[in-house]
Design an enzyme around this catalytic site. Structure first.
Site, PDB file in Angstrom:
ATOM      1  N   LYS A 203      10.087  47.676  -9.334  1.00 22.49           N
ATOM      2  CA  LYS A 203       9.734  48.641  -8.286  1.00 22.49           C
ATOM      3  C   LYS A 203       9.579  47.919  -6.954  1.00 22.49           C
ATOM      4  CE  LYS A 203       6.095  50.309  -6.435  1.00 22.49           C
ATOM      5  NZ  LYS A 203       6.597  50.418  -5.041  1.00 22.49           N
ATOM      6  N   GLY A 256       1.279  41.156  -4.288  1.00 25.56           N
ATOM      7  CA  GLY A 256       0.761  42.097  -3.290  1.00 25.56           C
ATOM      8  C   GLY A 256      -0.685  41.765  -2.972  1.00 25.56           C
ATOM      9  N   GLU A 278       0.284  37.527  -8.015  1.00 26.40           N
ATOM     10  CA  GLU A 278       0.343  36.617  -6.854  1.00 26.40           C
ATOM     11  C   GLU A 278      -0.225  37.409  -5.690  1.00 26.40           C
ATOM     12  OE1 GLU A 278       1.377  35.253  -3.558  1.00 26.40           O
ATOM     13  OE2 GLU A 278       3.498  35.383  -4.138  1.00 26.40           O
ATOM     14  N   CYS A 313       1.428  35.702   2.378  1.00 26.82           N
ATOM     15  CA  CYS A 313       0.140  35.566   1.680  1.00 26.82           C
ATOM     16  C   CYS A 313      -0.432  34.166   1.875  1.00 26.82           C
ATOM     17  CB  CYS A 313       0.302  35.916   0.213  1.00 26.82           C
ATOM     18  SG  CYS A 313       1.793  35.264  -0.490  1.00 26.82           S
TER      19      CYS A 313
HETATM   20  P1  ADP Z   1       0.233  45.969   1.109  1.00 35.40           P
HETATM   21  O1  ADP Z   1      -1.216  46.393   1.180  1.00 35.40           O
HETATM   22  O2  ADP Z   1       0.489  44.710   1.807  1.00 35.40           O
HETATM   23  O3  ADP Z   1       1.214  47.062   1.379  1.00 35.40           O
HETATM   24  P2  ADP Z   1       0.197  46.375  -1.650  1.00 35.40           P
HETATM   25  O4  ADP Z   1      -0.529  45.479  -2.572  1.00 35.40           O
HETATM   26  O5  ADP Z   1      -0.395  47.714  -1.319  1.00 35.40           O
HETATM   27  O6  ADP Z   1       0.451  45.541  -0.371  1.00 35.40           O
HETATM   28  O7  ADP Z   1       1.692  46.642  -2.149  1.00 35.40           O
HETATM   29  C1  ADP Z   1       2.462  45.729  -2.865  1.00 35.40           C
HETATM   30  C2  ADP Z   1       3.229  46.496  -3.912  1.00 35.40           C
HETATM   31  O8  ADP Z   1       2.299  47.120  -4.786  1.00 35.40           O
HETATM   32  C3  ADP Z   1       4.116  47.612  -3.382  1.00 35.40           C
HETATM   33  O9  ADP Z   1       5.315  47.669  -4.148  1.00 35.40           O
HETATM   34  C4  ADP Z   1       3.275  48.847  -3.623  1.00 35.40           C
HETATM   35  O10 ADP Z   1       4.049  50.033  -3.777  1.00 35.40           O
HETATM   36  C5  ADP Z   1       2.603  48.493  -4.925  1.00 35.40           C
HETATM   37  N1  ADP Z   1       1.357  49.229  -5.196  1.00 35.40           N
HETATM   38  C6  ADP Z   1       0.485  49.729  -4.302  1.00 35.40           C
HETATM   39  N2  ADP Z   1      -0.525  50.361  -4.932  1.00 35.40           N
HETATM   40  C7  ADP Z   1      -0.294  50.249  -6.268  1.00 35.40           C
HETATM   41  C8  ADP Z   1      -0.979  50.674  -7.448  1.00 35.40           C
HETATM   42  N3  ADP Z   1      -2.108  51.351  -7.384  1.00 35.40           N
HETATM   43  N4  ADP Z   1      -0.431  50.365  -8.641  1.00 35.40           N
HETATM   44  C9  ADP Z   1       0.703  49.654  -8.720  1.00 35.40           C
HETATM   45  N5  ADP Z   1       1.402  49.237  -7.643  1.00 35.40           N
HETATM   46  C10 ADP Z   1       0.915  49.521  -6.438  1.00 35.40           C
END
Ligand code: ADP
Length: 506
Positions: A203, A256, A278, A313
């Site tokens: 994803k 993320g 990570e 990061c």
């Molecule tokens: P940022 O805050 O820098 O946008 P995120 O950690 O929110 O970083 O996003 C990194 C990835 O995690 C993206 O692909 C985002 O769609 C995904 N993501 C965000 N929220 C969730 C969640 N609750 N569960 C799984 N994946 C998520």
């Protein structure tokens, strides 16, 4: 505050290939087919240099994740992928790297357009590094080895056994990647998963799905069998959350924020899936007064925070400088910040583009506001640039206090906090005073001091007299709340295999 150069909005034309890709329908990849989402919904992708919508992409959610996981499971259990010879698998992975290089210009353009990063950087860093990762991992496919182990079964005197370990693929792997290095993060994730024979549901980040979708086309061209990799674009709260909670996913690999990493840990508890994370950082960049060359060190400090607009990061966001050279270093980093040429990523002269999204713009300017209100001084930048797009001026903060938000929290923007320190003894507790532990750097020509400090820094990567040096062979990951496990290098392979111990009575 110093006036920063105005944003230059001139943008180069896209190549015909990139234009064609942009104009084509953007669907999701399931079982080798490009299909609409089950709901028929799409979501918009914006050009961060202008804020304008530039594409609609199929919006995956729980139902699409279910479809993709079923395909991955079926491919893993019933297709020939798992039993393909390692050498054949390695050749396919190598070919993916070759195809990335053959399409370098188009991928660099799409990455620059989608993320906002300078095309000059995408050309020499993001795209070639992604290719290199696949080439590096292709070599590992034939080297996923176990061991033979002499054993002493103490309750069976005289009995003889032959014992060995095998390293097997984990199975169905969900991979969730961020928007800061979209293609490179896809490579970091897919390379080791494929080298070890897993099946993947990937994803991409909702802000930057374009290069992952183009990569999906290249996977098929490289000869990767249908169903080994599915790509489901969509939002984190829906598609991402469904993938992490899915009971038939054996492992999730995530890059993320630490905040979302913690949600993923909870979601993964249902079937105790394996996790690698990570996450964020607030990395200390420590400059001693005995640097070999001050100008090089100042360049390094500026690059540590301003590379990729600080959206790394591992960005060197806490700059600690020994007090004798503090003023000179702050003046040097500030002068470099003020000279950075801002503009759309596609402009060949651009050195720093916009932040990736309105959300990031709000986040970073929110931190700047908190810095002002808590009494920090902005030696440079400290503001949004222009009214259009998501540009923030490269910012150097001084006169901070240890408990300020700008000092403690990850900003993920071009904002560095510079603090003086008195001695080598004083710096370690300061540098390690963070909930994160992703990276750190040291600048000195005293080799013993450099290695001693490196040993005591609580960080997964320590750079000495350099910063942001990445290599497919170097493991990368965090101590403390910066994550679990490592990406890249030989180490990442352990995170994609189960070890089976086999014991034979002779
Ligand atoms: P940022 O805050 O820098 O946008 P995120 O950690 O929110 O970083 O996003 C990194 C990835 O995690 C993206 O692909 C985002 O769609 C995904 N993501 C965000 N929220 C969730 C969640 N609750 N569960 C799984 N994946 C998520």
């Amino acid at each position: 505050m110093v006036a920063t150069a105005p944003v230059e909005f001139e943008s180069a034309e896209l190549s015909q290939k990139a234009k064609d890709f942009l104009a084509s329908p953007k669907k999701m990849l399931l079982n080798g087919q490009w299909v609409e989402s089950a709901s028929g919904k799409t979501f918009p992708v914006y050009n961060p240099a202008t804020g304008e919508e530039m594409a609609q992409v199929a919006e995956g959610d729980k139902e699409d994740i279910d479809r993709a996981v079923k395909i991955a499971r079926n491919t893993f259990e019933n297709s020939g992928w798992r039993w393909m010879t390692p050498s054949e698998r390695g050749r396919i992975i190598w070919r993916i790297g070759d195809l990335i290089l053959e399409n370098l210009e188009e991928l660099a353009e799409l990455e620059s357009l989608d993320n906002g990063k300078p095309i000059s950087v995408a050309r020499v860093a993001d795209v070639p590094l992604a290719a290199d990762l696949f080439h590096y991992m292709a070599g590992w496919a034939t080297k996923i080895e176990g061991t033979t182990i002499p054993i002493s079964v103490i309750y069976a005197p005289g009995a003889r056994f032959h014992a060995y370990t095998k390293r097997e693929p984990i199975g169905v792997v969900g991979q969730i990647i961020p928007w800061n290095f979209p293609l490179l993060m896809a490579a970091w994730k897919l390379g080791p998963a494929l080298a070890t024979g897993n099946c993947v549901v990937l994803k991409p980040a909702e802000q930057t799905p374009l290069t992952a979708l183009r990569l999906g086309e290249l996977l098929a061209e490289a000869g990767l069998p249908d169903g080994v990799v599915s790509i489901v674009p969509g939002y984190g709260e829906t598609a991402g959350a469904a993938l992490t909670a899915h009971s038939d996913v054996d492992k999730v690999a995530f890059t993320g924020s630490t905040e979302v990493g913690k949600l993923i840990v909870q979601a993964a508890a249902g079937n105790l899936k394996k996790l690698t994370l990570e996450l964020g950082g607030k990395s200390p960049n420590v400059m001693f007064k005995d640097v070999a060359d001050l100008e090089t060190a100042i360049d390094g400090a500026a690059n540590a925070i301003f590379f990729n607009h600080g959206q790394c990061c591992c960005a060197g966001s806490r700059l600690f400088v020994e007090e004798d050279i503090y003023e000179e270093v702050v003046a040097g980093v500030t002068a470099r910040a003020d000279k950075i040429k801002m503009g759309p990523g596609l402009n060949p002269d651009t050195e720093m583009g916009p932040l990736v999204s309105q959300e990031q713009l709000d986040r970073v300017t929110g931190f700047l506001d908190s810095g002002y209100s808590e009494g920090a001084c902005m030696a440079s930048g400290g503001k949004r640039l222009g009214e259009r797009g998501y540009f923030v001026a490269p910012t150097v903060i001084t006169q901070s206090k240890p408990d300020m938000k700008v000092v403690r929290e990850e900003i993920f923007g071009p904002v560095v906090v510079a603090e003086p320190f008195k001695s080598a003894d004083e710096i370690l507790p300061l540098a390690n005073d963070s909930e994160y532990g992703l990276a750190a750097a040291i600048w000195t020509k005293d080799i013993a001091k450099a290695h001693r400090t490196a040993e005591l820094l609580k960080a997964g990567t320590v750079w000495i007299n350099c910063y942001n040096v990445f290599d497919s062979a170097l493991p990368f990951g965090g101590y403390k709340q910066s994550g679990w496990g490592r990406e890249m290098g030989k180490e990442v392979l352990d995170n994609y295999t189960e070890t089976k111990a086999v014991c034979v009575a002779l």
